[in-house]
Design an enzyme around this catalytic site. Structure first.
Site, PDB file in Angstrom:
ATOM      1  N   SER A   1       0.861  -1.182   0.000  1.00  5.25           N
ATOM      2  CA  SER A   1       0.000   0.000   0.000  1.00  5.25           C
ATOM      3  C   SER A   1       0.891   1.223   0.000  1.00  5.25           C
ATOM      4  O   SER A   1       2.053   1.159   0.435  1.00  5.25           O
ATOM      5  CB  SER A   1      -0.885   0.005   1.251  1.00  5.25           C
ATOM      6  OG  SER A   1      -1.514   1.254   1.443  1.00  5.25           O
TER       7      SER A   1
ATOM      8  N   TYR B   1      -1.975   0.274  10.625  1.00  4.99           N
ATOM      9  CA  TYR B   1      -1.983  -0.173   9.228  1.00  4.99           C
ATOM     10  C   TYR B   1      -0.686   0.223   8.538  1.00  4.99           C
ATOM     11  O   TYR B   1      -0.095  -0.559   7.789  1.00  4.99           O
ATOM     12  CB  TYR B   1      -3.182   0.438   8.513  1.00  4.99           C
ATOM     13  CG  TYR B   1      -3.351  -0.008   7.080  1.00  4.99           C
ATOM     14  CD1 TYR B   1      -3.505  -1.353   6.760  1.00  4.99           C
ATOM     15  CD2 TYR B   1      -3.378   0.921   6.039  1.00  4.99           C
ATOM     16  CE1 TYR B   1      -3.674  -1.763   5.448  1.00  4.99           C
ATOM     17  CE2 TYR B   1      -3.541   0.523   4.726  1.00  4.99           C
ATOM     18  CZ  TYR B   1      -3.685  -0.820   4.438  1.00  4.99           C
ATOM     19  OH  TYR B   1      -3.841  -1.224   3.129  1.00  4.99           O
TER      20      TYR B   1
END
Length: 252
Positions: free
Chosen positions: A137, A150
């Site tokens: 990501s 995250y």
């Protein structure tokens, strides 16, 4: 006629994983669909088979090492492993974040990727032309408020890919990292906000054309299908409206 090369896709029950499985199948791979939701991957396998492709569902929790090791015994050679299983939980600041959410994100995004990669690396090497894909990501390349857990997990998956590439250079296995930015899928934001549809909708509010799962799947498939000597080390893909993790143009 030689058998079709095998591509294993984790997290194939929805979103980027399902879209990637569809595109790899259309590109001539025999796709092995793994995810915890047996009904979802069975339905996808039926869809792909009906379209004339080769697909096999295999229910699997990537955080269960014993199950992953058993899964790996089914294959002598594998051409592609797409480590897509992952996800985000919560958006709380460091001061109040739930350690259980952090632990689960690390288990899935990092240790799940480690489990599959370790278990299948012999079969990828035995193929003589293997590819490991890590779907990380943009969170793995830059921090933002409320994203600590995250971001930490995706930094972990980024470093895993980068280190593996160094360690196996000289073997017939490529390591590709694809780092998507804002992708609007049916479940990502809903899962992050524990089913709160209002919070999930705010993530994409006013954004003209965030990325779709198909956009990312097309990127992954393009990278995988480059000639064997071409390695796409890192490919960051964002929608035009997103300049960084914290700079997004919204028309509200």
């Amino acid at each position: 006629m030689p058998s079709a090369p095998i591509a294993v896709v984790t997290g194939a029950s929805s979103g980027i994983g399902a879209a990637t499985a569809r595109q790899l199948a259309a590109s001539g791979y025999r796709v092995v669909l793994t995810a915890r939701r047996k009904d979802r991957i069975e339905a996808l396998a039926e869809e792909l088979t009906a379209a004339g492709h080769q697909a096999m569902p295999y229910p699997l929790d990537v955080t269960d090492r014993a199950a992953v090791d058993e899964f790996a015994t089914a294959f002598r050679t594998i051409a592609v492993l797409v480590n897509n299983a992952g996800g985000a939980l919560g958006a709380d600041p460091i001061a109040t974040a739930d350690p259980a959410d952090w632990r689960q994100m690390y288990e899935t995004n990092v240790l799940g990727t480690l489990n599959l990669t370790q278990a299948l690396l012999p079969a990828l090497t035995a193929s003589g032309d293997g590819t490991v894909v890590v779907v990380s990501s943009t969170a793995g390349h830059g921090t933002y408020e409320g994203g600590g857990g995250y971001v930490a997990a995706k930094h972990g998956s980024h470093v895993l890919a980068e280190t593996l590439r160094l360690e196996i250079v000289g073997t017939p296995v490529r390591v590709i990292e694809v780092a998507p930015g804002m992708v609007k899928t049916e479940e990502f934001a809903l899962t992050r906000f524990d089913g709160d549809t209002e919070k999930a909708a705010k993530v994409y509010a006013g954004v003209d054309s965030p990325l779709s799962a198909d956009d990312v799947a097309e990127t992954i498939t393009w990278a995988v299908t480059r000639p064997s000597h071409v390695n796409i080390d890192l490919l960051v893909v964002r929608p035009r409206a997103q300049a960084s993790n914290t700079k997004v143009h919204r028309e509200l």
